[in-house]
Design a protein around this motif. Structure first.
Motif, mmCIF file in Angstrom:
data_model
loop_
_atom_site.group_PDB
_atom_site.id
_atom_site.type_symbol
_atom_site.label_atom_id
_atom_site.label_comp_id
_atom_site.label_asym_id
_atom_site.label_seq_id
_atom_site.Cartn_x
_atom_site.Cartn_y
_atom_site.Cartn_z
ATOM 1 N N VAL A 100 0.917 -0.894 0.274
ATOM 2 C CA VAL A 100 -0.210 -0.488 -0.147
ATOM 3 C C VAL A 100 0.566 1.129 -0.001
ATOM 4 O O VAL A 100 1.423 1.707 1.030
ATOM 5 C CB VAL A 100 -0.610 0.122 0.941
ATOM 6 C CG1 VAL A 100 -2.458 1.160 1.011
ATOM 7 C CG2 VAL A 100 -1.674 -1.332 1.606
ATOM 8 N N VAL B 236 -1.410 -0.893 -4.033
ATOM 9 C CA VAL B 236 -2.811 -0.277 -4.007
ATOM 10 C C VAL B 236 -1.515 1.139 -3.657
ATOM 11 O O VAL B 236 -0.986 1.603 -2.741
ATOM 12 C CB VAL B 236 -2.908 -1.328 -2.972
ATOM 13 C CG1 VAL B 236 -4.609 0.182 -3.392
ATOM 14 C CG2 VAL B 236 -3.456 -2.161 -3.154
ATOM 15 N N ALA C 275 -0.170 6.596 2.256
ATOM 16 C CA ALA C 275 -1.685 5.613 2.505
ATOM 17 C C ALA C 275 -2.364 5.379 3.751
ATOM 18 O O ALA C 275 -3.720 4.612 4.092
ATOM 19 C CB ALA C 275 -1.243 4.538 2.283
ATOM 20 N N ALA D 106 -4.500 1.914 2.877
ATOM 21 C CA ALA D 106 -3.970 1.401 4.115
ATOM 22 C C ALA D 106 -4.735 0.542 4.869
ATOM 23 O O ALA D 106 -5.239 -0.707 5.476
ATOM 24 C CB ALA D 106 -3.351 1.889 5.130
ATOM 25 N N ILE E 151 -7.844 -2.086 3.216
ATOM 26 C CA ILE E 151 -6.849 -3.419 3.094
ATOM 27 C C ILE E 151 -6.744 -4.376 4.143
ATOM 28 O O ILE E 151 -7.257 -5.160 3.922
ATOM 29 C CB ILE E 151 -5.316 -2.792 2.189
ATOM 30 C CG1 ILE E 151 -5.396 -2.339 0.986
ATOM 31 C CG2 ILE E 151 -5.268 -3.989 2.071
ATOM 32 C CD1 ILE E 151 -6.071 -3.133 -0.018
ATOM 33 N N ILE F 239 2.776 -1.647 4.105
ATOM 34 C CA ILE F 239 2.167 -0.092 4.202
ATOM 35 C C ILE F 239 3.630 0.920 4.093
ATOM 36 O O ILE F 239 4.373 0.855 4.727
ATOM 37 C CB ILE F 239 1.459 0.543 6.196
ATOM 38 C CG1 ILE F 239 0.190 -0.369 5.841
ATOM 39 C CG2 ILE F 239 0.772 1.505 4.873
ATOM 40 C CD1 ILE F 239 -0.035 -1.165 4.197
#
Length: 556
Positions: free
Chosen positions: A7, A78, A84, A90, A93, A112
């Motif tokens: 992410v 992503v 994020a 984050a 997800i 992340i």
């Protein structure tokens, strides 16, 4: 074998503000998943990766797609602008993974990758406005109730935080930023510095420096971040600066400081600190302040004061219990004697379902209720919205009904939008429009839903453009579903059925609304819901557009 999900926060969008780790993650991934605008911003970094682009408000589908592809062995990135983990992808997800039964010990790994959040990039263009305690608040009420957001704004204002407002205003959300300014002006000077930054470090970057009193005179949109200073923030030319507090401990224009480094943390040299207050005369704070408790404190202040005293107190549990008993007794007295709370009240009214004429008495009623401070708005749904401050919303509703108005709540509710049936001359279907209004008008739904009713095949009031459209023709109804009235992809609803018996139409529309209410995601519009589930009340979604043949003239 499982793949991985990264992410990625890529910052404001300019390449020089993307971290090396973020670049590496995007370049080495098999698939890039992101919102259209975000994909366009980083496209020049990509080589031959598969790209999955989706529109705004489709975050859940992006997360679900990422999990599906990762479980199939793909390395997925992503992407989010900013960081994020700040209003980004984050958390979502992780939520989708957990719902699917995932745990961190699985082979599917999640990373992340942080980026520069808007509060940081925008602050750097303004000067140093977040040098002291600051918070971020999103004004979007799509996922959080507006009443909760207002309480957060007021708490931050009371606590003198520097505040960064995200998602301050959109084309449909215009009142939130106005209410936020009103709340802040109760606690801060009208001259408080405010910075407005749009598209920081992008080609369309725009920076405005203004004040709390005048901020709404400027253009504010979804791409704007609003940074509001605290009580110490000041302008120095174009620089917006919030002091950290060094001037209390240091002499900034002298090399030789009054206090040596070892002396700066002593209690006697920091009389404002908590340690200094607690140690003064070796008297516990609980005992010192107990005598000065004001009789005018309301229940909330009393509870907050009691909690802070219990936490700071060095006294026994018995003393704490006694104090809490006193607080409870006085809180009950405060509740019994407190005046009614003034609230911002918004309600929609209409003179009738088919009737579009307001009487003079009804207009006078609206004017009397609005007075100098209220507002009266005419909406695209053929309703008047009355916005006022009142202590008794129910009394307002009663007064409007006495004036002959239909009264409806506003927000994420069902709206029935009927034509005037050629000023009542084509009255055959009016009873069905009224029954729909009585059954469904104002019902709470995941996202605002409009039911359009037209009394003849001309459909001149645009029923076929609404979420649900019904058109009366030859004593029966034609049903249309899934219209999209706004945006560059606006389209008419699809014709689902012709010649539905009139005595069945209300129950059928109610069934459609019930299925939408029970199965739709929060804030999912009806046309997206219909496309996702495929079948509603037995009617199948079809991407193709079938021609609508109007085989009769108006009124036959």
């Amino acid at each position: 074998m499982s793949g991985s999900i990264k992410v990625v926060g890529f910052g404001p969008g300019s390449f020089e503000h993307i971290t090396d780790r973020a670049r590496q993650a995007m370049v080495t991934s098999h698939v890039i998943i992101g919102y259209h605008t975000y994909v366009d911003l980083i496209r020049d970094l990509l080589v031959d990766q598969e790209i999955v682009r989706t529109g705004m408000t489709e975050e859940v589908s992006r997360a679900q797609t990422a999990v599906k592809l990762a479980r199939a062995g793909k390395d997925v990135a992503v992407i989010s602008s900013g960081d994020a983990g700040v209003y980004g992808m984050a958390g979502l997800i992780y939520e989708v993974l957990i719902e699917s039964g995932w745990n961190p010990s699985e082979s599917l790994q999640v990373e992340i990758i942080p980026g520069i959040s808007a509060i940081n990039s925008c602050a750097s263009l303004l000067g140093a406005p977040i040098m002291h305690d600051a918070c971020t608040i999103s004004l979007s009420d799509h996922l959080t109730p507006w009443e909760t957001i207002k309480r957060r704004v007021e708490a931050a204002a009371m606590a003198d935080f520097v505040i960064a407002l995200y998602n301050p205003r959109s084309g449909r959300r215009t009142s939130q930023i106005v209410e936020t300014q009103q709340i802040l002006l109760q606690y801060r000077s009208p001259d408080t510095p405010v910075g407005l930054v749009k598209s920081a470090y992008r080609a369309q970057q725009h920076v405005v420096r203004t004040t709390l009193a005048h901020m709404l005179e400027q253009e504010i949109g979804m791409l704007t971040t609003v940074i509001i200073g605290n009580s110490t923030t000041f302008y120095h030319g174009d620089l917006m600066i919030t002091p950290r507090g060094y001037q209390r401990k240091y002499t900034l224009d002298q090399v030789e400081q009054r206090l040596r480094p070892g002396e700066r943390l002593h209690v006697e040299n920091e009389p404002w600190s908590l340690r200094a207050v607690q140690s003064k005369e070796n008297t516990p704070v609980l005992t010192k302040q107990k005598a000065s408790m004001s009789a005018t404190l309301d229940s909330l202040q009393l509870a907050q004061e009691a909690l802070s005293r219990v936490q700071m107190s060095a006294t026994s549990a018995q003393q704490s219990s006694t104090l809490l008993g006193q607080v409870n007794e006085r809180s009950q007295m405060a509740v019994q004697t407190a005046p009614q709370q003034v609230v911002d009240f918004v309600v929609a009214v209409a003179p009738g379902v088919a009737n579009k004429r307001f009487t003079a008495e009804q207009l006078i009623c609206l004017a009397d209720l609005a007075k100098d401070q209220g507002e009266v708005h005419y909406t695209a749904d053929h309703q008047i919205e009355l916005r006022i401050k009142t202590e008794d919303p129910q009394a307002v509703v009663d007064q409007l009904r006495e004036a002959g108005f239909y009264v409806f709540p506003v927000g994420e509710v069902v709206k029935v939008k009927a034509c005037d049936f050629c000023d009542g001359e084509k009255a055959e279907s009016i009873p069905y429009a009224r029954e729909l209004t009585n059954r469904l008008g104002g019902r709470k739904v995941p996202k605002e839903l409009c039911i359009g009713v037209n009394g003849c095949a001309m459909a001149c009031y645009g029923a076929v453009l609404e979420d649900i459209g019904i058109v009366y023709r030859k004593g029966k109804f034609d049903l249309f579903l899934g219209g999209k009235t706004t945006g560059r992809t606006a389209c008419a609803a699809k014709l689902m059925a012709e010649g539905i018996p009139a005595n069945q139409i209300v129950n059928l529309v109610e069934q459609i609304v019930n299925e939408y209410s029970e199965q739709a995601f929060p804030s999912e519009r009806f046309h997206k819901f219909f496309a996702r589930v495929g079948i509603v009340a037995g009617f199948s979604y079809d991407k193709t557009t079938a021609p609508v043949v109007v085989d009769t003239v108006c009124g036959t």
